[in-house]
Design a protein around this motif. Sequence first.
Motif, PDB file in Angstrom:
ATOM      1  N   THR A   7       0.827  -1.204   0.000  1.00 35.08           N
ATOM      2  CA  THR A   7       0.000   0.000   0.000  1.00 35.08           C
ATOM      3  C   THR A   7       0.857   1.248   0.000  1.00 35.08           C
ATOM      4  OG1 THR A   7      -1.716  -1.187   1.212  1.00 35.08           O
ATOM      5  CG2 THR A   7      -1.838   1.204   1.223  1.00 35.08           C
ATOM      6  N   PHE A   8       1.888   1.273   0.836  1.00 29.73           N
ATOM      7  CA  PHE A   8       2.778   2.432   0.897  1.00 29.73           C
ATOM      8  C   PHE A   8       3.446   2.689  -0.448  1.00 29.73           C
ATOM      9  CE2 PHE A   8       7.044   4.162   1.588  1.00 29.73           C
ATOM     10  CZ  PHE A   8       6.696   5.386   2.112  1.00 29.73           C
ATOM     11  N   LEU A   9       3.991   1.640  -1.061  1.00 30.89           N
ATOM     12  CA  LEU A   9       4.680   1.806  -2.344  1.00 30.89           C
ATOM     13  C   LEU A   9       3.721   2.239  -3.447  1.00 30.89           C
ATOM     14  CD1 LEU A   9       7.146  -1.213  -2.246  1.00 30.89           C
ATOM     15  CD2 LEU A   9       7.651   1.211  -1.866  1.00 30.89           C
ATOM     16  N   LEU A  10       2.512   1.685  -3.467  1.00 32.69           N
ATOM     17  CA  LEU A  10       1.537   2.069  -4.474  1.00 32.69           C
ATOM     18  C   LEU A  10       1.130   3.532  -4.314  1.00 32.69           C
ATOM     19  CD1 LEU A  10      -0.356   1.263  -6.806  1.00 32.69           C
ATOM     20  CD2 LEU A  10      -2.043   0.683  -5.061  1.00 32.69           C
ATOM     21  N   LEU A  11       0.844   3.944  -3.088  1.00 33.33           N
ATOM     22  CA  LEU A  11       0.464   5.337  -2.852  1.00 33.33           C
ATOM     23  C   LEU A  11       1.617   6.292  -3.130  1.00 33.33           C
ATOM     24  CD1 LEU A  11      -1.728   4.946   0.325  1.00 33.33           C
ATOM     25  CD2 LEU A  11      -2.487   5.561  -1.963  1.00 33.33           C
ATOM     26  N   LEU A  12       2.839   5.878  -2.811  1.00 33.81           N
ATOM     27  CA  LEU A  12       3.999   6.707  -3.113  1.00 33.81           C
ATOM     28  C   LEU A  12       4.159   6.882  -4.618  1.00 33.81           C
ATOM     29  CD1 LEU A  12       6.494   8.177  -1.947  1.00 33.81           C
ATOM     30  CD2 LEU A  12       7.735   6.024  -2.255  1.00 33.81           C
ATOM     31  N   LEU A  13       4.023   5.813  -5.361  1.00 30.16           N
ATOM     32  CA  LEU A  13       4.146   5.882  -6.816  1.00 30.16           C
ATOM     33  C   LEU A  13       3.051   6.755  -7.423  1.00 30.16           C
ATOM     34  CD1 LEU A  13       5.537   4.828  -9.406  1.00 30.16           C
ATOM     35  CD2 LEU A  13       3.859   2.985  -9.380  1.00 30.16           C
ATOM     36  N   LEU A  14       1.819   6.561  -6.972  1.00 29.80           N
ATOM     37  CA  LEU A  14       0.717   7.376  -7.497  1.00 29.80           C
ATOM     38  C   LEU A  14       0.882   8.852  -7.130  1.00 29.80           C
ATOM     39  CD1 LEU A  14      -2.349   5.067  -6.838  1.00 29.80           C
ATOM     40  CD2 LEU A  14      -1.419   5.747  -9.037  1.00 29.80           C
ATOM     41  N   LEU A  16       3.650  10.529  -6.438  1.00 32.45           N
ATOM     42  CA  LEU A  16       4.760  11.142  -7.174  1.00 32.45           C
ATOM     43  C   LEU A  16       4.416  11.369  -8.649  1.00 32.45           C
ATOM     44  CD1 LEU A  16       7.853   9.325  -5.646  1.00 32.45           C
ATOM     45  CD2 LEU A  16       7.139  11.689  -5.306  1.00 32.45           C
ATOM     46  N   SER A  17       3.724  10.411  -9.263  1.00 35.52           N
ATOM     47  CA  SER A  17       3.388  10.592 -10.681  1.00 35.52           C
ATOM     48  C   SER A  17       2.358  11.704 -10.868  1.00 35.52           C
ATOM     49  CB  SER A  17       2.887   9.279 -11.276  1.00 35.52           C
ATOM     50  OG  SER A  17       1.743   8.836 -10.607  1.00 35.52           O
ATOM     51  N   ILE A  18       1.347  11.754 -10.010  1.00 29.62           N
ATOM     52  CA  ILE A  18       0.352  12.820 -10.127  1.00 29.62           C
ATOM     53  C   ILE A  18       0.959  14.173  -9.756  1.00 29.62           C
ATOM     54  CG2 ILE A  18      -1.859  13.651  -9.248  1.00 29.62           C
ATOM     55  CD1 ILE A  18      -2.687  10.711  -9.005  1.00 29.62           C
ATOM     56  N   PHE A  19       1.879  14.180  -8.786  1.00 30.59           N
ATOM     57  CA  PHE A  19       2.578  15.418  -8.437  1.00 30.59           C
ATOM     58  C   PHE A  19       3.348  15.953  -9.643  1.00 30.59           C
ATOM     59  CE2 PHE A  19       6.597  17.386  -7.198  1.00 30.59           C
ATOM     60  CZ  PHE A  19       6.131  18.484  -6.493  1.00 30.59           C
ATOM     61  N   GLY A  20       4.035  15.078 -10.362  1.00 31.83           N
ATOM     62  CA  GLY A  20       4.786  15.506 -11.537  1.00 31.83           C
ATOM     63  C   GLY A  20       3.903  16.118 -12.606  1.00 31.83           C
ATOM     64  N   ILE A  21       2.769  15.492 -12.857  1.00 36.12           N
ATOM     65  CA  ILE A  21       1.826  16.028 -13.844  1.00 36.12           C
ATOM     66  C   ILE A  21       1.269  17.373 -13.373  1.00 36.12           C
ATOM     67  CG2 ILE A  21      -0.410  15.636 -14.940  1.00 36.12           C
ATOM     68  CD1 ILE A  21       0.271  12.614 -14.814  1.00 36.12           C
TER      69      ILE A  21
END
Length: 88
Positions: A7-14, A16-21
């Motif tokens: 859960t932590f890794l999935l939320l971190l990935l999501l 960071l990717s949405i933050f970049g966009i």
Amino acid sequence: MNFYLKTFLLLLLLSLSIFGIHYLIVDHPTIPLWKTYSFLGVAAFITVSALKYVFGLVPDKLGFAFLALVFIKFGIVLIMFPELITRT
């Protein structure tokens, strides 16, 4: 793999990717994006973890736990981001 680590890794990935966009689209946000996304990531992780814990104890009260967590999260948002309620 452990549920909480996944859960932590999935939320971190999501996050960071949405933050970049979001960083590429918005020029001057009212609230700093790093502050917004770090709060949302941590709050989502705590919410999912708490709901899994409550489900293990009393599965029929999961909806009440979700509503309580959303209410608490809303209160924390008003404390952490006072610029949301200031008048301009």
